[in-house]
Enzyme design. Structure first.
Site, PDB file in Angstrom:
ATOM      1  N   THR A  80       0.825  -1.207   0.000  1.00 20.30           N
ATOM      2  CA  THR A  80       0.000   0.000   0.000  1.00 20.30           C
ATOM      3  C   THR A  80       0.861   1.260   0.000  1.00 20.30           C
ATOM      4  OG1 THR A  80      -1.775  -1.127   1.112  1.00 20.30           O
ATOM      5  CG2 THR A  80      -1.635   1.216   1.522  1.00 20.30           C
ATOM      6  N   ARG A  88     -13.803  -8.198  -0.274  1.00 16.80           N
ATOM      7  CA  ARG A  88     -12.999  -7.882   0.914  1.00 16.80           C
ATOM      8  C   ARG A  88     -12.514  -6.417   0.881  1.00 16.80           C
ATOM      9  NH1 ARG A  88      -7.547  -5.928   2.053  1.00 16.80           N
ATOM     10  NH2 ARG A  88      -7.020  -6.667   4.123  1.00 16.80           N
ATOM     11  N   GLY A  92     -10.086  -3.675   3.138  1.00 19.94           N
ATOM     12  CA  GLY A  92      -9.103  -3.565   4.211  1.00 19.94           C
ATOM     13  C   GLY A  92      -9.259  -2.267   4.986  1.00 19.94           C
ATOM     14  N   ASP A  93      -8.211  -1.886   5.675  1.00 16.05           N
ATOM     15  CA  ASP A  93      -8.252  -0.696   6.537  1.00 16.05           C
ATOM     16  C   ASP A  93      -8.111   0.611   5.774  1.00 16.05           C
ATOM     17  OD1 ASP A  93      -5.596  -1.651   5.953  1.00 16.05           O
ATOM     18  OD2 ASP A  93      -4.854  -0.093   7.303  1.00 16.05           O
ATOM     19  N   THR A 139      -0.012   1.058   6.768  1.00 13.24           N
ATOM     20  CA  THR A 139       0.165  -0.064   5.867  1.00 13.24           C
ATOM     21  C   THR A 139       0.423  -1.319   6.696  1.00 13.24           C
ATOM     22  OG1 THR A 139       1.534  -1.097   4.192  1.00 13.24           O
ATOM     23  CG2 THR A 139       2.612   0.573   5.547  1.00 13.24           C
ATOM     24  N   GLY A 140      -0.260  -2.382   6.356  1.00 12.82           N
ATOM     25  CA  GLY A 140      -0.099  -3.616   7.129  1.00 12.82           C
ATOM     26  C   GLY A 140      -1.310  -4.500   6.903  1.00 12.82           C
ATOM     27  N   GLY A 150      -4.607  -5.404   7.003  1.00 14.39           N
ATOM     28  CA  GLY A 150      -5.746  -4.528   7.238  1.00 14.39           C
ATOM     29  C   GLY A 150      -6.747  -4.998   8.274  1.00 14.39           C
TER      30      GLY A 150
END
Ligand code: ASP
Length: 306
Positions: free
Chosen positions: A173, A201, A203-204, A224-225, A227
């Protein structure tokens, strides 16, 4: 007038020196450098933090090395579904898009949602109709086709696994945070999500308060990681709250959330953060994070942990 500060990331995860050739390393650093220079030019000329984060993220979205825009990973159906968000700390306005396809620059669409609609988060076909109405640039599927990402998907497409960008544990990201000379804080984040993701799906990244948040009273954050963990920990807003309600410093709040709270639930990754005084934090609990920052006097890019 305050001094400006600017930071970007291109993903965190298991990124170790032996995994990149010198040429690859240079290509990543160059990609980060040009995004930093873009932001710096805008901010040093008195431009807004919003323009700085948007324009820097557009450059990162156009760079196939990063998992956003052109370089977005393949989902289970062999398509690219992208998420992005932007937030203005001055008035807490925010715009975000999720599960969108074929839009050249998702962050530009997120900005339009913020500036030109009465909504915060638009999804899928509806978001694409809004983009058409706003005459945004669309690209064909071939624009987003990258052999490397295609191979990543081929390896797991017949399984139920989703995979983070490149390796099991790498998140590609992109994001930017800025403090401009007018004292405004902003954050922007953009992603292709996870390889082989399905069922819509999300993510964050496009979730305000999870992967993206900005508030002039506290800080601007882009994450970033993995999510799912970032959403459960409401990472970006938690850092802002720890500063606002508990009077923690940016560093204390980042350390607590990234190095303790996220780690405790198994959430791997990092984030970039700037507070209203121009303090900067680039914490990550993974092996590395593509990152860079600048102000009037300095400009630095880095990949691995020091
Ligand atoms: N946070 C992103 C997501 O879970 C992935 C990333 O950071 O690369 O969609």
């Amino acid at each position: 007038m305050s001094a400006y500060k600017f930071a970007i990331h291109g993903g965190a995860g298991t990124i170790e020196k032996h995994m990149l050739s010198p040429e690859q390393e240079l290509a990543y650093l160059n990609g980060l450098q040009s995004a930093l220079e873009k932001g710096k030019t805008i901010l040093s000329n008195g431009g807004t933090a919003l323009d700085a984060v948007e324009q820097a993220v557009i450059l990162l979205e156009n760079n196939p090395l990063f998992n956003a825009g052109k370089g977005s990973v393949f989902n289970h159906e062999g398509k690219h579904e992208m998420d992005a968000a932007i937030m203005d700390g001055k008035n807490l306005k925010a715009g975000a898009v999720t599960c969108i396809s074929n839009i050249r620059n998702p962050i530009e669409l997120a900005r339009k949602v913020m500036d030109e609609s009465e909504h915060v988060l638009l999804s899928g076909a509806g978001a694409e109709s809004f983009a058409k109405m706003k005459n945004m640039n669309f690209e064909s599927d071939t624009y987003f086709h990258d052999e490397y990402r295609f191979d990543q998907w081929q390896e797991i497409k017949n399984t139920n696994k989703t995979q983070l960008d490149h390796t099991e544990k790498k998140f590609g990201t992109v994001g930017a945070v800025a403090l401009d000379i007018h004292g405004n804080l902003t954050a922007a984040t953009s992603t292709g999500g996870m390889t082989n993701k399905r069922w819509g799906r999300i993510g964050d990244t496009p979730i305000i308060g999870a992967g993206t948040y900005a508030n002039n009273q506290t800080c601007a954050i882009s994450c970033t990681g993995h999510g799912e963990f970032y959403m459960r920990a409401v990472v970006a807003y938690d850092i802002s709250c720890l500063m606002e309600y508990k009077r923690l410093s940016l560093k204390e709040a980042c350390d607590l959330v990234v190095m303790q709270k996220l780690v405790a639930i198994g959430g791997e990754g990092g984030l970039i953060a700037i507070d209203k005084y121009g303090n900067l934090e680039l914490p990550f609990n993974s092996a590395g994070m593509y990152r860079g920052w600048c102000d009037d006097a300095n400009m630095e890019t880095a990949i691995y942990s020091e």
